[in-house]
Design a protein around this motif. Structure first.
Motif, PDB file in Angstrom:
ATOM      1  N   UNK A 228      -0.807   6.170   4.870  1.00  0.00           N
ATOM      2  CA  UNK A 228      -0.393   5.524   3.631  1.00  0.00           C
ATOM      3  C   UNK A 228      -0.918   4.092   3.518  1.00  0.00           C
ATOM      4  N   UNK A 229      -0.951   3.609   2.267  1.00  0.00           N
ATOM      5  CA  UNK A 229      -1.211   2.186   1.989  1.00  0.00           C
ATOM      6  C   UNK A 229       0.066   1.411   2.286  1.00  0.00           C
ATOM      7  N   UNK A 230      -0.055   0.199   2.796  1.00  0.00           N
ATOM      8  CA  UNK A 230       1.124  -0.570   3.168  1.00  0.00           C
ATOM      9  C   UNK A 230       0.897  -2.050   2.906  1.00  0.00           C
ATOM     10  N   UNK A 231       1.949  -2.729   2.454  1.00  0.00           N
ATOM     11  CA  UNK A 231       1.915  -4.183   2.278  1.00  0.00           C
ATOM     12  C   UNK A 231       3.322  -4.728   2.467  1.00  0.00           C
ATOM     13  N   UNK A 232       3.406  -5.981   2.898  1.00  0.00           N
ATOM     14  CA  UNK A 232       4.702  -6.626   3.126  1.00  0.00           C
ATOM     15  C   UNK A 232       4.807  -7.881   2.281  1.00  0.00           C
ATOM     16  N   UNK A 233       6.032  -8.253   1.960  1.00  0.00           N
ATOM     17  CA  UNK A 233       6.276  -9.473   1.198  1.00  0.00           C
ATOM     18  C   UNK A 233       7.716  -9.924   1.438  1.00  0.00           C
ATOM     19  N   UNK A 234       8.001 -11.166   1.080  1.00  0.00           N
ATOM     20  CA  UNK A 234       9.364 -11.682   1.157  1.00  0.00           C
ATOM     21  C   UNK A 234       9.891 -11.905  -0.245  1.00  0.00           C
ATOM     22  N   UNK A 235      11.181 -11.601  -0.427  1.00  0.00           N
ATOM     23  CA  UNK A 235      11.870 -11.887  -1.683  1.00  0.00           C
ATOM     24  C   UNK A 235      13.168 -12.594  -1.329  1.00  0.00           C
ATOM     25  N   UNK A 236      13.300 -13.843  -1.768  1.00  0.00           N
ATOM     26  CA  UNK A 236      14.480 -14.666  -1.456  1.00  0.00           C
ATOM     27  C   UNK A 236      14.758 -14.679   0.041  1.00  0.00           C
ATOM     28  N   UNK A 237      13.698 -14.740   0.829  1.00  0.00           N
ATOM     29  CA  UNK A 237      13.838 -14.841   2.268  1.00  0.00           C
ATOM     30  C   UNK A 237      14.026 -13.533   2.996  1.00  0.00           C
ATOM     31  N   UNK A 238      14.120 -12.411   2.270  1.00  0.00           N
ATOM     32  CA  UNK A 238      14.329 -11.107   2.889  1.00  0.00           C
ATOM     33  C   UNK A 238      12.989 -10.394   3.026  1.00  0.00           C
ATOM     34  N   UNK A 239      12.623  -9.936   4.231  1.00  0.00           N
ATOM     35  CA  UNK A 239      11.365  -9.205   4.384  1.00  0.00           C
ATOM     36  C   UNK A 239      11.435  -7.823   3.752  1.00  0.00           C
ATOM     37  N   UNK A 240      10.395  -7.490   2.993  1.00  0.00           N
ATOM     38  CA  UNK A 240      10.274  -6.193   2.338  1.00  0.00           C
ATOM     39  C   UNK A 240       8.926  -5.581   2.719  1.00  0.00           C
ATOM     40  N   UNK A 241       8.897  -4.263   2.684  1.00  0.00           N
ATOM     41  CA  UNK A 241       7.653  -3.539   2.910  1.00  0.00           C
ATOM     42  C   UNK A 241       7.527  -2.454   1.850  1.00  0.00           C
ATOM     43  N   UNK A 242       6.319  -2.236   1.367  1.00  0.00           N
ATOM     44  CA  UNK A 242       6.059  -1.182   0.388  1.00  0.00           C
ATOM     45  C   UNK A 242       4.961  -0.288   0.946  1.00  0.00           C
ATOM     46  N   UNK A 243       5.232   1.016   1.068  1.00  0.00           N
ATOM     47  CA  UNK A 243       4.205   1.962   1.507  1.00  0.00           C
ATOM     48  C   UNK A 243       3.998   2.981   0.391  1.00  0.00           C
ATOM     49  N   UNK A 244       2.753   3.356   0.182  1.00  0.00           N
ATOM     50  CA  UNK A 244       2.390   4.306  -0.872  1.00  0.00           C
ATOM     51  C   UNK A 244       1.522   5.395  -0.269  1.00  0.00           C
ATOM     52  N   UNK A 245       1.968   6.623  -0.356  1.00  0.00           N
ATOM     53  CA  UNK A 245       1.189   7.772   0.085  1.00  0.00           C
ATOM     54  C   UNK A 245       0.511   8.416  -1.124  1.00  0.00           C
ATOM     55  N   UNK A 246      -0.734   8.829  -0.956  1.00  0.00           N
ATOM     56  CA  UNK A 246      -1.425   9.559  -2.016  1.00  0.00           C
ATOM     57  C   UNK A 246      -2.026   8.717  -3.108  1.00  0.00           C
ATOM     58  N   UNK A 247      -2.177   7.410  -2.904  1.00  0.00           N
ATOM     59  CA  UNK A 247      -2.722   6.546  -3.951  1.00  0.00           C
ATOM     60  C   UNK A 247      -4.220   6.769  -4.105  1.00  0.00           C
ATOM     61  N   UNK A 248      -4.735   6.809  -5.351  1.00  0.00           N
ATOM     62  CA  UNK A 248      -6.183   6.933  -5.576  1.00  0.00           C
ATOM     63  C   UNK A 248      -6.881   5.586  -5.397  1.00  0.00           C
ATOM     64  N   UNK A 249      -8.205   5.595  -5.444  1.00  0.00           N
ATOM     65  CA  UNK A 249      -8.994   4.382  -5.220  1.00  0.00           C
ATOM     66  C   UNK A 249      -8.747   3.324  -6.292  1.00  0.00           C
ATOM     67  N   UNK A 250      -8.299   3.728  -7.475  1.00  0.00           N
ATOM     68  CA  UNK A 250      -8.078   2.771  -8.567  1.00  0.00           C
ATOM     69  C   UNK A 250      -6.775   1.993  -8.421  1.00  0.00           C
ATOM     70  N   UNK A 251      -5.950   2.356  -7.456  1.00  0.00           N
ATOM     71  CA  UNK A 251      -4.619   1.763  -7.295  1.00  0.00           C
ATOM     72  C   UNK A 251      -4.698   0.255  -7.060  1.00  0.00           C
ATOM     73  N   UNK A 252      -3.892  -0.505  -7.829  1.00  0.00           N
ATOM     74  CA  UNK A 252      -3.827  -1.957  -7.712  1.00  0.00           C
ATOM     75  C   UNK A 252      -2.565  -2.342  -6.932  1.00  0.00           C
ATOM     76  N   UNK A 253      -2.700  -2.431  -5.620  1.00  0.00           N
ATOM     77  CA  UNK A 253      -1.553  -2.756  -4.779  1.00  0.00           C
ATOM     78  C   UNK A 253      -1.047  -4.164  -4.991  1.00  0.00           C
ATOM     79  N   UNK A 254      -1.942  -5.107  -5.283  1.00  0.00           N
ATOM     80  CA  UNK A 254      -1.512  -6.496  -5.491  1.00  0.00           C
ATOM     81  C   UNK A 254      -0.561  -6.597  -6.677  1.00  0.00           C
ATOM     82  N   UNK A 255      -0.861  -5.870  -7.754  1.00  0.00           N
ATOM     83  CA  UNK A 255       0.023  -5.920  -8.924  1.00  0.00           C
ATOM     84  C   UNK A 255       1.367  -5.274  -8.616  1.00  0.00           C
ATOM     85  N   UNK A 256       1.340  -4.144  -7.915  1.00  0.00           N
ATOM     86  CA  UNK A 256       2.598  -3.489  -7.567  1.00  0.00           C
ATOM     87  C   UNK A 256       3.482  -4.417  -6.753  1.00  0.00           C
ATOM     88  N   UNK A 257       2.916  -5.134  -5.800  1.00  0.00           N
ATOM     89  CA  UNK A 257       3.701  -6.036  -4.966  1.00  0.00           C
ATOM     90  C   UNK A 257       4.231  -7.208  -5.785  1.00  0.00           C
TER      91      UNK A 257
END
Length: 598
Positions: A182-211
């Protein structure tokens, strides 16, 4: 720290056969040790009989094999020698590519603990360990899998495989596991660590916008519950210290299931944000609403929850009349918080509200069952929908959202507070724990300065229509009448594929029901009587829009339908004056006062 006395090892035994292999070790079993698999998963109110997928259960203490005697549809009992560890081995067929159960193939693995992990009766409150060994690379692609879960790691490799620990069975069951490339990215929101994983994303997927959008949604919700100082030094802390979004992108699918520190989501690939697009797909707003909905459940249903859910009973239905409050109110705030987070504008928000209103207004079941009754009946109605569901019940999601809106707009009109204040007061007074309807009534009275018993009786416990028009007008929104689409006009829900009109639902009281239509009919054509300047005619129809072409000004026809291979002639009269709502903003200042944070 000693290893937990309840330990699971879950292996991808045969990815082509969709089989997980599970080893359960119980260090101190009872003399007559009972184990069971849940029949449902919290958040999805339907008995799904997960034990149907369990195979080849074997029990042993050392080299001594023991009999695992099945005592009901989901429970087994083993006669054990005292003082010796009990080891159970079994397989689970994982062939449900949804958020509710388990899936395994050569490209992806996913499971909820309720589908794979037996409950050790008498020891469910003890710590549990979960070992997830890395599977070998899939044949052909050589790709190395990774693993994601919100469980606390004990010892894991850089790909996430290894050992995890849960405080008890409830936490294990409430922590799904995603495996694959899967595609994976991490970020913080109000000091809380979050992770977003996406399985099956096509090449056109914009992960930066989703995050970026997901971070904005998370921060808006944390501020909603805990104020602008949340996560700052000396400020309040949210109830979760970590969070994982797990999104499975497929060709056709939609849904989500909430958990205490994570959520499992499914969407169509076409709804993902696309890199470089001038305009994102319309379905991306729906996906953001789903993300918002499931994240709001972090507070409203996973912690603040019905009193009946104080402790889950995994063996049978857990009834409550409060899903209108926990699912319905969450459905109100999911899109509202998209607006407050700046992800959509006023016009887009009103379109979403408009859609919800029309969905409820086009459901005859709203006149049959109250939203409280619909909550109680979720187990046999909402999650077991058929051709008569729309005529016999109403969605506690959609009508519950409108009930929430009515409470919010009423409070705002009276100038004593908002529904935001009510939700925060409920959180504070309950300590973020179980509540009853009486607690909601007490909280809204405290905020509004008067009893809301009449509104609760009318809006929640009766089938009376909600005062939507007057409340919306008071907040700068005017409902207009638009002509209904043809299916709505006739009281039908149909599918139109391959030149065929298939009737799926016949709505109560509509023109189609009066003519004698039935679900599963195939509508083949129409016959028209002779009219001025036109002889009697017959026409084959491929879609409902054909009616406008062939009818002209005529209202009467004979519909030709096929039912059980019989051809039937049904006298049908087109109704007049059937409309749907269209919301229009009239007073921007009053609308802004509603949609802004309070």
């Amino acid at each position: 720290m000693a290893a937990p006395a309840i330990r699971f090892r879950v292996e991808c035994a045969d990815r082509h056969a969709h089989l997980f292999a599970v080893t359960l070790t119980i260090d101190a079993p009872a003399a007559l040790q009972r184990v069971s698999l849940p029949v449902w998963i919290p958040g999805s109110y339907m008995v799904r009989e997960f034990a149907k997928n369990l195979q080849q259960l074997q029990a042993a203490q050392g080299r001594r094999k023991l009999a695992a005697r099945q005592i009901d549809k989901h429970s087994w009992q083993i006669d054990c020698a005292p003082g010796k560890p009990l080891v159970l081995r079994y397989r689970v067929c994982a062939y449900d590519n949804s958020v509710r159960t388990a899936w395994l193939d050569a490209h992806r693995g996913f499971f909820n603990g309720t589908s794979l992990c037996l409950r050790v009766e008498g020891q469910t409150d003890a710590p549990h360990a979960l070992e997830l060994p890395a599977p070998p690379s899939a044949a052909g692609d050589g790709a190395r899998w990774s693993c994601a879960t919100a469980l606390r790691p004990s010892k894991v490799d850089r790909h996430g495989f290894g050992s995890y620990v849960a405080a008890d069975y409830d936490e294990l069951a409430d922590s799904p596991v995603e495996m694959g490339t899967f595609w994976s990215a991490s970020f913080e929101a109000c000091g809380v660590p979050h992770r977003f994983v996406v399985a099956g994303a096509p090449a056109s997927f914009d992960g930066d916008k989703l995050i970026a959008d997901t971070r904005a949604i998370c921060e808006a919700q944390m501020r909603f519950w805990h104020g602008d100082k949340v996560g700052k030094r000396g400020g309040p802390r949210p109830p979760h210290d970590r969070y994982v979004f797990m999104l499975n992108a497929v060709d056709d699918g939609y849904g989500g299931l909430e958990h205490r520190h994570s959520t499992a989501l499914i969407c169509t690939r076409r709804d993902l944000p696309q890199r470089g697009a001038m305009k994102q797909p319309e379905g991306y707003t729906t996906l953001m609403g789903l993300i918002s909905h499931e994240y709001f459940h972090t507070w409203n249903v996973k912690r603040l929850r019905p009193a009946e859910f104080a402790r889950y009973d995994y063996a049978e239905e857990n009834y409550t009349q409060l899903l209108w409050l926990f699912e319905g109110f969450t459905s109100y705030y999911d899109d509202l918080l998209l607006r407050r987070a700046g992800r959509i504008d006023d016009a887009a928000y009103l379109r979403l509200v408009n859609k919800t209103i029309n969905q409820v207004m086009q459901t005859p079941g709203r006149r049959v069952q109250s939203v409280a009754e619909a909550s109680f009946d979720a187990w046999v109605k909402y999650y077991r929908q058929d051709e008569q569901t729309a005529n016999g019940t109403v969605s506690y999601y959609t009508k519950g959202a409108l009930v929430a809106m009515c409470f919010d707009l009423t409070l705002r009109s009276e100038g004593k507070g908002t529904l935001d204040d009510v939700m925060r007061l409920l959180w504070k007074k309950s300590g973020g724990g179980p509540v009853a309807e009486a607690d909601f009534a007490e909280a809204i009275e405290a905020v509004g300065g008067r009893s809301f018993a009449r509104e609760i009786a009318d809006w929640v416990h009766s089938t009376a229509e909600l005062p939507l028009s007057e409340l919306l007008r008071a907040h700068g929104v005017v409902p207009l009448d638009d002509p209904a689409q043809r299916a709505q006009e006739l009281g039908l829900r149909v599918t139109e594929t391959g030149g065929s009109v298939q009737v799926k639902v016949v709505l109560r009281g509509g023109a189609a029901e009066q003519a004698g239509f039935s679900a599963h009919d195939e509508w083949l054509g129409i016959e028209l009587p002779a009219a001025k300047g036109h002889p009697a005619q017959g026409w084959r129809i491929a879609k409902l829009d054909d009616l406008a072409l062939y009818l002209g000004p005529q209202k009467k026809m004979t519909a030709i339908v096929a039912r059980d291979r019989r051809l039937l002639r049904l006298p049908l009269v087109l109704p007049t004056g059937v409309t749907t709502w269209r919301l229009m903003a009239q007073d921007a200042a009053r609308l802004a006062a509603w949609l802004s944070p309070s």
